[in-house]
Design an enzyme around this catalytic site. Structure first.
Site, PDB file in Angstrom:
ATOM      1  CE  LYS A  33      -0.414  -0.525   4.976  1.00 56.68           C
ATOM      2  NZ  LYS A  33      -0.872   0.265   6.082  1.00 56.68           N
ATOM      3  CE1 TYR A 254      12.994  32.031   1.746  1.00 59.29           C
ATOM      4  CE2 TYR A 254      13.020  29.645   1.608  1.00 59.29           C
ATOM      5  CZ  TYR A 254      12.761  30.878   1.034  1.00 59.29           C
ATOM      6  OH  TYR A 254      12.263  30.941  -0.231  1.00 59.29           O
TER       7      TYR A 254
END
Ligand SMILES: Cc1ncc(COP(=O)(O)O)c(C=O)c1O
Length: 361
Positions: A33, A254
């Site tokens: 999955k 940043y």
């Protein structure tokens, strides 16, 4: 290549062969999955079958459809809850489905034929019925419905990785119901174990084990996969695109979350949280640059991270490995998970579709 997830299918095959041998005579079901826990469901499923997985399991109908569309054959189980529309898709994919309510059995029978696995909730508190009498009614309804095949009896463990006592309680709650059902229905497949139970509790293996994390070579206990002879199948890598000198007081990224306190060389690696390198790894990870372990410094941006190369600059183009092994150095998904307060599952599932997957046979 800017960013690449390299998947070693041979490792998945060998992990499955090892798990199949460990579990025997129980069958191995490979859980693929969530795009094979980020590795690619179709190639992972093929490798798992080559390694001896007799069954495949997914969570959703669309995942089952994708495997069949790619040509995968063999027994396939959709483990998740299904709406009516999804049930149509699952049955068209010739998948077995899971039931715990009589109304749902009627919905399957209206669409049939199908194999059905009845789920008892023995403590996971998620899907399945907690009521043994209801589980029996569901099972007998399946057995009585024309076109339906009572294929399995199942449960799922909540704590196989960290509380074996509770897992054993769940097993003790499951066995009497499942064994009695199996004695009434020939060929019923009884299954409960995930990877942690398969490796940690031989009594839990029953007729089939459903292994996900371990087939990809990750450790369900968040320690070293090598403890169980498992080989990590996924490597995440990028390269150093820019190299620059940094002076004390200058910063990278940043928010100026890294400010140099000495002269150094900074490398920019063009991979970021847009690729699944989580922002919480800001100033909190290592990268193997040309095989050398260096710290990730500053804020993880969407498309870039910085690394501190110290006194040893590299040429632009140098390899940067975020998950993988080079020489004696190794960065596991488990290492990143620990830094992030999460589990290895989320690390590989989180590698975004922007990162191409490439396969080694
Ligand atoms: C019902 C069920 N069985 C088996 C598995 C496989 O678990 P693991 O990846 O821990 O082996 C999962 C995955 O979460 C699951 O939901």
């Amino acid at each position: 290549m800017r960013a690449l997830a390299r998947v070693d299918l041979g490792a998945i095959e060998r992990n499955c062969a090892r798990l199949a041998a460990t579990a025997a005579p129980a069958q191995l079901c490979a859980v693929v999955k969530a795009d094979g826990y980020g590795h690619g469901a179709v190639p992972a499923a093929r490798a798992a079958q080559a390694g001896g997985a007799r069954w495949l399991a997914v969570a959703t109908a669309a995942e089952a459809e994708g495997l069949r569309a790619a040509g995968l054959e063999g027994p396939l189980l959709v483990m998740g809850a299904l709406t009516g529309t999804e049930l149509d898709v699952a049955l068209r994919a010739r998948a077995d489905v899971v039931a715990w309510r009589e109304e749902f059995v009627a919905a399957i029978a209206a669409r049939g034929p199908a194999g059905v696995h009845v789920k008892l909730d023995t403590g996971m508190g998620r899907l399945g019925t907690r009521d043994v009498a209801e589980a029996d009614r569901v099972a007998e309804a399946v057995a009585a419905a024309s076109g339906l095949r009572l294929a399995g009896a199942m449960t799922h463990f909540a704590t196989a990785d960290d509380d074996p006592a509770f897992m054993r309680d769940q097993l003790a709650a499951f066995r009497p119901w499942a064994d009695a059902l199996a004695s009434r229905h020939d060929g019923l497949l009884v299954h409960a174990a995930n990877s942690a139970a398969t490796l940690g509790e031989p009594e839990s293996r029953l007729g089939m084990v459903r292994c996900g994390i371990a087939i990809y070579g990750m450790d369900p206990f968040q320690r070293d996969p090598a403890d169980h002879g498992l080989e990590p199948a996924l490597e995440l890598r990028s390269y150093v695109a820019a190299v620059k000198r940094i002076e004390p007081g200058q910063s990278a990224g940043y928010g100026r979350r890294f400010v140099a306190d000495r002269e150094s060389w900074i490398g920019t690696v063009p991979i970021g949280y847009g690729d699944g390198v989580r922002r919480a790894l800001t100033n909190n990870a290592d990268v193997l640059v040309d095989g050398r372990r260096v710290p990730l410094v500053g804020t993880v941006s969407m498309d870039n991270v910085a690394v501190d190369l110290g006194d040893e600059p590299v040429e632009p183009g140098a390899e940067a490995v975020l998950i993988g092994t080079r020489g004696g150095e190794r960065i596991l998904a488990e290492d990143l998970a620990r830094r992030l307060g999460t589990i290895n599952y989320e690390i590989t599932c989180g590698i975004s579709p922007r990162v191409p997957r490439e396969y080694d046979e």
